[in-house]
Design an enzyme around this catalytic site. Structure first.
Site, PDB file in Angstrom:
ATOM      1  N   GLU A 115       0.800  -1.162  -0.086  1.00 20.87           N
ATOM      2  CA  GLU A 115      -0.011   0.014  -0.062  1.00 20.87           C
ATOM      3  C   GLU A 115       0.779   0.916  -0.253  1.00 20.87           C
ATOM      4  OE1 GLU A 115      -4.055  -0.741   2.455  1.00 20.87           O
ATOM      5  OE2 GLU A 115      -1.908  -1.470   3.347  1.00 20.87           O
ATOM      6  N   GLU A 136      -5.290  -9.920   3.343  1.00 19.54           N
ATOM      7  CA  GLU A 136      -6.273  -9.274   4.483  1.00 19.54           C
ATOM      8  C   GLU A 136      -7.268 -10.246   4.336  1.00 19.54           C
ATOM      9  OE1 GLU A 136      -3.899  -5.734   3.920  1.00 19.54           O
ATOM     10  OE2 GLU A 136      -4.704  -6.888   2.189  1.00 19.54           O
TER      11      GLU A 136
END
Length: 269
Positions: A115, A136
């Site tokens: 990210e 995730e």
């Protein structure tokens, strides 16, 4: 760990920012706090014209956020939205400061470990051994540092869905094939190649670089009219600048231009 990161300012207009939590290079609370300070310093230092975000060793760029510190971080921030908003703001400051950044991806680049690089101008990955993804789903969660949005903007909706919903990780060549990374290099060359790219970018006229970065920021969601207006602003900003004069003179003299001779004084006079 004494210092969460190492911040090196070089004499060639390049800064190197290194996560010092080898071998995992987690993005813990101390790292994020120090990185935020460093990003502000880079943005305000006219002698720094490009920077590299990398990590200690050759094992992993980053396995992501230190989950053991999550509850502590949320408590310190006051609530979960403020906690994540501060991280989103950090990545956005990297994106919009008007100076190019280069991230090195090797070993595990998971969660926040991709990210953060998604906010960089360029991403270089190792030819072998990289494992890049947003896992995730395996934790019953979703990306929280802008990963889903920036990944979709970078590689397209379908590739983003494929990676996120299946918690899929990609090696360097596969990430390159879908446009997630810009170049792949053998792990032994990766960091030096990233620095070489930053040096190349730092040699470009800083005012013009900022103009292009500002013009093309978030260009996928902006209208052509808006982009053309931004381009015109960049033209006016560089017209008559020290670097523009140097570029024209070098062209006429048939030599390589030398830009950024006077940091902070390249604006039109």
């Amino acid at each position: 760990m004494d210092e969460p990161l190492r911040y090196e300012k070089r004499s060639d207009g390049v800064a190197i920012v290194t996560n010092m939590d080898a071998p995992l290079n987690r993005m813990g609370l101390a790292y994020i706090e120090r990185l935020s300070e460093v990003v502000d310093d880079i943005a305000g230092d006219e002698e720094i014209r490009a920077f590299v975000i990398t990590a200690q060793g050759l094992d992993n760029f980053s396995v992501g956020m230190n989950l053991k510190e999550l509850a502590k971080g949320i408590a310190a921030a006051g609530d979960i939205d403020t906690f994540f908003d501060r991280r989103l703001d950090l990545i956005q400051r990297i994106e919009t400061m008007g100076k190019p950044s280069v991230a090195t991806l090797f070993g595990h680049c998971l969660g926040a470990g991709i990210e953060l690089p998604l906010g960089c101008t360029f991403r270089l990955a190792a030819t072998d051994g990289a494992s890049i993804g947003l896992p995730e789903m395996h934790l019953g969660a979703t990306p929280a540092w802008g990963g889903s949005a920036r990944l979709a903007k970078t590689v397209g909706r379908q590739h983003a869905l494929d990676m996120i919903l299946r918690a899929k990780t990609l090696g360097g060549p596969a990430a390159h094939a879908i446009g997630l990374v810009d170049e792949v290099w053998p792990i032994g060359e990766l960091k030096s190649r990233a620095t070489d790219l930053a040096v190349e970018l730092a040699r470009q006229p800083a005012l013009a670089v900022r103009g292009v970065l500002d013009t093309l920021h978030d260009c996928e969601s902006r209208t052509l009219t808006d982009l053309l207006a931004a381009e015109r602003r960049a033209v006016h900003a560089t017209l008559g600048s020290d670097d523009a004069r140097e570029g024209m003179l070098a062209f006429l003299e048939k030599r390589t231009p030398v830009f950024n001779r006077n940091p902070g004084s390249s604006a039109p006079t």
